[in-house]
Motif scaffolding. Structure first.
Motif, PDB file in Angstrom:
ATOM      1  N   LEU A  95       0.828  -1.208   0.000  1.00 57.08           N
ATOM      2  CA  LEU A  95       0.000   0.000   0.000  1.00 57.08           C
ATOM      3  C   LEU A  95       0.865   1.262   0.000  1.00 57.08           C
ATOM      4  O   LEU A  95       0.578   2.225  -0.708  1.00 57.08           O
ATOM      5  N   GLY A  96       1.909   1.250   0.790  1.00 57.41           N
ATOM      6  CA  GLY A  96       2.820   2.392   0.830  1.00 57.41           C
ATOM      7  C   GLY A  96       3.524   2.602  -0.502  1.00 57.41           C
ATOM      8  O   GLY A  96       3.694   3.740  -0.959  1.00 57.41           O
ATOM      9  N   ALA A  97       3.903   1.508  -1.145  1.00 56.58           N
ATOM     10  CA  ALA A  97       4.564   1.617  -2.450  1.00 56.58           C
ATOM     11  C   ALA A  97       3.612   2.190  -3.496  1.00 56.58           C
ATOM     12  O   ALA A  97       3.989   3.071  -4.271  1.00 56.58           O
ATOM     13  N   ILE A  98       2.381   1.708  -3.506  1.00 55.34           N
ATOM     14  CA  ILE A  98       1.396   2.211  -4.466  1.00 55.34           C
ATOM     15  C   ILE A  98       1.153   3.698  -4.243  1.00 55.34           C
ATOM     16  O   ILE A  98       1.123   4.489  -5.188  1.00 55.34           O
ATOM     17  N   ARG A  99       1.011   4.081  -3.010  1.00 56.99           N
ATOM     18  CA  ARG A  99       0.767   5.491  -2.703  1.00 56.99           C
ATOM     19  C   ARG A  99       1.988   6.346  -3.051  1.00 56.99           C
ATOM     20  O   ARG A  99       1.864   7.449  -3.581  1.00 56.99           O
ATOM     21  N   GLY A 100       3.171   5.849  -2.767  1.00 61.84           N
ATOM     22  CA  GLY A 100       4.390   6.568  -3.128  1.00 61.84           C
ATOM     23  C   GLY A 100       4.511   6.750  -4.636  1.00 61.84           C
ATOM     24  O   GLY A 100       4.912   7.812  -5.117  1.00 61.84           O
ATOM     25  N   LEU A 101       4.158   5.717  -5.385  1.00 59.15           N
ATOM     26  CA  LEU A 101       4.184   5.818  -6.843  1.00 59.15           C
ATOM     27  C   LEU A 101       3.160   6.833  -7.346  1.00 59.15           C
ATOM     28  O   LEU A 101       3.400   7.536  -8.323  1.00 59.15           O
ATOM     29  N   PHE A 102       2.023   6.924  -6.663  1.00 54.87           N
ATOM     30  CA  PHE A 102       1.017   7.922  -7.016  1.00 54.87           C
ATOM     31  C   PHE A 102       1.604   9.329  -6.895  1.00 54.87           C
ATOM     32  O   PHE A 102       1.481  10.153  -7.797  1.00 54.87           O
ATOM     33  N   PHE A 103       2.276   9.612  -5.779  1.00 55.08           N
ATOM     34  CA  PHE A 103       2.853  10.939  -5.576  1.00 55.08           C
ATOM     35  C   PHE A 103       4.030  11.199  -6.511  1.00 55.08           C
ATOM     36  O   PHE A 103       4.210  12.316  -6.993  1.00 55.08           O
ATOM     37  N   ALA A 104       4.834  10.160  -6.799  1.00 55.41           N
ATOM     38  CA  ALA A 104       5.926  10.321  -7.765  1.00 55.41           C
ATOM     39  C   ALA A 104       5.365  10.637  -9.146  1.00 55.41           C
ATOM     40  O   ALA A 104       5.911  11.464  -9.875  1.00 55.41           O
ATOM     41  N   SER A 105       4.260  10.004  -9.485  1.00 55.09           N
ATOM     42  CA  SER A 105       3.610  10.272 -10.774  1.00 55.09           C
ATOM     43  C   SER A 105       3.094  11.697 -10.839  1.00 55.09           C
ATOM     44  O   SER A 105       3.237  12.375 -11.856  1.00 55.09           O
ATOM     45  N   ALA A 106       2.494  12.151  -9.755  1.00 51.12           N
ATOM     46  CA  ALA A 106       1.971  13.512  -9.721  1.00 51.12           C
ATOM     47  C   ALA A 106       3.106  14.521  -9.859  1.00 51.12           C
ATOM     48  O   ALA A 106       2.980  15.518 -10.571  1.00 51.12           O
ATOM     49  N   ALA A 107       4.217  14.253  -9.201  1.00 52.58           N
ATOM     50  CA  ALA A 107       5.360  15.164  -9.270  1.00 52.58           C
ATOM     51  C   ALA A 107       5.937  15.225 -10.684  1.00 52.58           C
ATOM     52  O   ALA A 107       6.449  16.258 -11.104  1.00 52.58           O
ATOM     53  N   ALA A 108       5.823  14.117 -11.421  1.00 54.32           N
ATOM     54  CA  ALA A 108       6.336  14.073 -12.794  1.00 54.32           C
ATOM     55  C   ALA A 108       5.262  14.434 -13.809  1.00 54.32           C
ATOM     56  O   ALA A 108       5.475  14.317 -15.007  1.00 54.32           O
ATOM     57  N   ASP A 109       4.105  14.847 -13.311  1.00 52.10           N
ATOM     58  CA  ASP A 109       2.982  15.247 -14.162  1.00 52.10           C
ATOM     59  C   ASP A 109       2.496  14.108 -15.055  1.00 52.10           C
ATOM     60  O   ASP A 109       2.162  14.309 -16.222  1.00 52.10           O
ATOM     61  N   LEU A 110       2.480  12.895 -14.501  1.00 48.43           N
ATOM     62  CA  LEU A 110       1.982  11.719 -15.216  1.00 48.43           C
ATOM     63  C   LEU A 110       0.542  11.453 -14.812  1.00 48.43           C
ATOM     64  O   LEU A 110       0.109  11.828 -13.727  1.00 48.43           O
ATOM     65  N   ILE A 111      -0.171  10.782 -15.660  1.00 52.44           N
ATOM     66  CA  ILE A 111      -1.576  10.474 -15.395  1.00 52.44           C
ATOM     67  C   ILE A 111      -1.693   9.048 -14.877  1.00 52.44           C
ATOM     68  O   ILE A 111      -1.160   8.113 -15.476  1.00 52.44           O
ATOM     69  N   ILE A 112      -2.388   8.895 -13.746  1.00 54.19           N
ATOM     70  CA  ILE A 112      -2.638   7.581 -13.178  1.00 54.19           C
ATOM     71  C   ILE A 112      -3.968   7.069 -13.747  1.00 54.19           C
ATOM     72  O   ILE A 112      -4.972   7.771 -13.683  1.00 54.19           O
ATOM     73  N   PRO A 113      -3.989   5.863 -14.303  1.00 47.73           N
ATOM     74  CA  PRO A 113      -5.245   5.331 -14.837  1.00 47.73           C
ATOM     75  C   PRO A 113      -6.320   5.228 -13.757  1.00 47.73           C
ATOM     76  O   PRO A 113      -6.031   4.966 -12.587  1.00 47.73           O
ATOM     77  N   SER A 114      -7.546   5.409 -14.161  1.00 52.53           N
ATOM     78  CA  SER A 114      -8.660   5.364 -13.210  1.00 52.53           C
ATOM     79  C   SER A 114      -8.772   4.007 -12.531  1.00 52.53           C
ATOM     80  O   SER A 114      -9.239   3.917 -11.398  1.00 52.53           O
ATOM     81  N   SER A 115      -8.310   2.934 -13.183  1.00 51.46           N
ATOM     82  CA  SER A 115      -8.390   1.600 -12.579  1.00 51.46           C
ATOM     83  C   SER A 115      -7.585   1.520 -11.283  1.00 51.46           C
ATOM     84  O   SER A 115      -7.976   0.826 -10.343  1.00 51.46           O
ATOM     85  N   ILE A 116      -6.481   2.264 -11.209  1.00 53.20           N
ATOM     86  CA  ILE A 116      -5.652   2.258 -10.000  1.00 53.20           C
ATOM     87  C   ILE A 116      -6.365   3.013  -8.886  1.00 53.20           C
ATOM     88  O   ILE A 116      -6.403   2.560  -7.738  1.00 53.20           O
ATOM     89  N   GLN A 117      -6.962   4.142  -9.232  1.00 55.35           N
ATOM     90  CA  GLN A 117      -7.694   4.897  -8.223  1.00 55.35           C
ATOM     91  C   GLN A 117      -8.932   4.125  -7.761  1.00 55.35           C
ATOM     92  O   GLN A 117      -9.276   4.151  -6.579  1.00 55.35           O
ATOM     93  N   THR A 118      -9.586   3.404  -8.678  1.00 56.35           N
ATOM     94  CA  THR A 118     -10.742   2.578  -8.320  1.00 56.35           C
ATOM     95  C   THR A 118     -10.313   1.467  -7.371  1.00 56.35           C
ATOM     96  O   THR A 118     -10.976   1.197  -6.367  1.00 56.35           O
ATOM     97  N   SER A 119      -9.206   0.824  -7.672  1.00 53.45           N
ATOM     98  CA  SER A 119      -8.691  -0.245  -6.808  1.00 53.45           C
ATOM     99  C   SER A 119      -8.405   0.289  -5.414  1.00 53.45           C
ATOM    100  O   SER A 119      -8.698  -0.363  -4.404  1.00 53.45           O
ATOM    101  N   TRP A 120      -7.815   1.490  -5.338  1.00 53.40           N
ATOM    102  CA  TRP A 120      -7.529   2.104  -4.031  1.00 53.40           C
ATOM    103  C   TRP A 120      -8.824   2.348  -3.275  1.00 53.40           C
ATOM    104  O   TRP A 120      -8.944   2.032  -2.095  1.00 53.40           O
ATOM    105  N   HIS A 121      -9.800   2.879  -3.971  1.00 54.94           N
ATOM    106  CA  HIS A 121     -11.085   3.173  -3.332  1.00 54.94           C
ATOM    107  C   HIS A 121     -11.759   1.884  -2.829  1.00 54.94           C
ATOM    108  O   HIS A 121     -12.363   1.876  -1.753  1.00 54.94           O
ATOM    109  N   GLU A 122     -11.631   0.801  -3.572  1.00 55.14           N
ATOM    110  CA  GLU A 122     -12.256  -0.466  -3.192  1.00 55.14           C
ATOM    111  C   GLU A 122     -11.611  -1.100  -1.968  1.00 55.14           C
ATOM    112  O   GLU A 122     -12.194  -1.982  -1.341  1.00 55.14           O
ATOM    113  N   THR A 123     -10.417  -0.669  -1.616  1.00 55.24           N
ATOM    114  CA  THR A 123      -9.715  -1.237  -0.460  1.00 55.24           C
ATOM    115  C   THR A 123      -9.669  -0.266   0.720  1.00 55.24           C
ATOM    116  O   THR A 123      -8.859  -0.433   1.631  1.00 55.24           O
ATOM    117  N   VAL A 124     -10.550   0.719   0.724  1.00 56.03           N
ATOM    118  CA  VAL A 124     -10.555   1.750   1.766  1.00 56.03           C
ATOM    119  C   VAL A 124     -10.713   1.159   3.167  1.00 56.03           C
ATOM    120  O   VAL A 124     -10.182   1.706   4.136  1.00 56.03           O
TER     121      VAL A 124
END
Length: 136
Positions: A95-124
């Motif tokens: 979970l920490g790795a996935i979240r860290g990759l999310f922030f690294a992507s944001a810092a590099a101005d990359l787009i995270i696919p909605s499937s990853i955000q959906t998966s995160w939401h499903e494991t809340v």
């Protein structure tokens, strides 16, 4: 201290890369070169290899775009998460790795696919963070 390998099944990683993340076969193969291949009585696996990961992180010989490298790591860590028991240290590490990759992507101005955000939401219920970008 006992050393463990963080591994995922070959089939699950390929399914993840080539499914929602739309990697081509060539892109999937380029990503998995960062991992160790292990075959045993239980099946075929890909395992983390820190030396190989660091040597290919920003290699000019790398055939993958940076976005695909990040998405490949998200796929790997989602597979780790999917294969863990609820509440174990490896689940939290994934979970920490996935979240860290999310922030690294944001810092590099990359787009995270909605499937990853959906998966995160499903494991809340496990991590108690409704969105990847939300702080506790």
């Amino acid at each position: 201290m006992k050393s463990i390998s963080i591994m995922v099944t070959e089939s699950e990683l390929f399914d993840s890369l080539k499914g929602d993340l739309a990697f081509t076969q060539k892109e999937a193969e380029a990503f998995i070169r960062r991992l160790d291949y292990i075959e045993d009585a239980a099946g075929e696996w890909f395992a983390l290899n820190a030396d190989r990961v660091q040597s290919t992180l920003f290699s000019s010989a790398d055939t993958l775009e940076y976005q695909k490298v990040i998405l490949g790591w998200v796929a790997f860590w989602q597979c780790v998460f999917n294969g863990t028991e609820n509440g174990c240290f490896l689940e939290q590490q994934a979970l920490g790795a996935i979240r860290g990759l999310f922030f690294a992507s944001a810092a590099a101005d990359l787009i995270i696919p909605s499937s990853i955000q959906t998966s995160w939401h499903e494991t809340v219920d496990i991590h108690h963070q409704p969105t990847l970008g939300e702080w506790a």
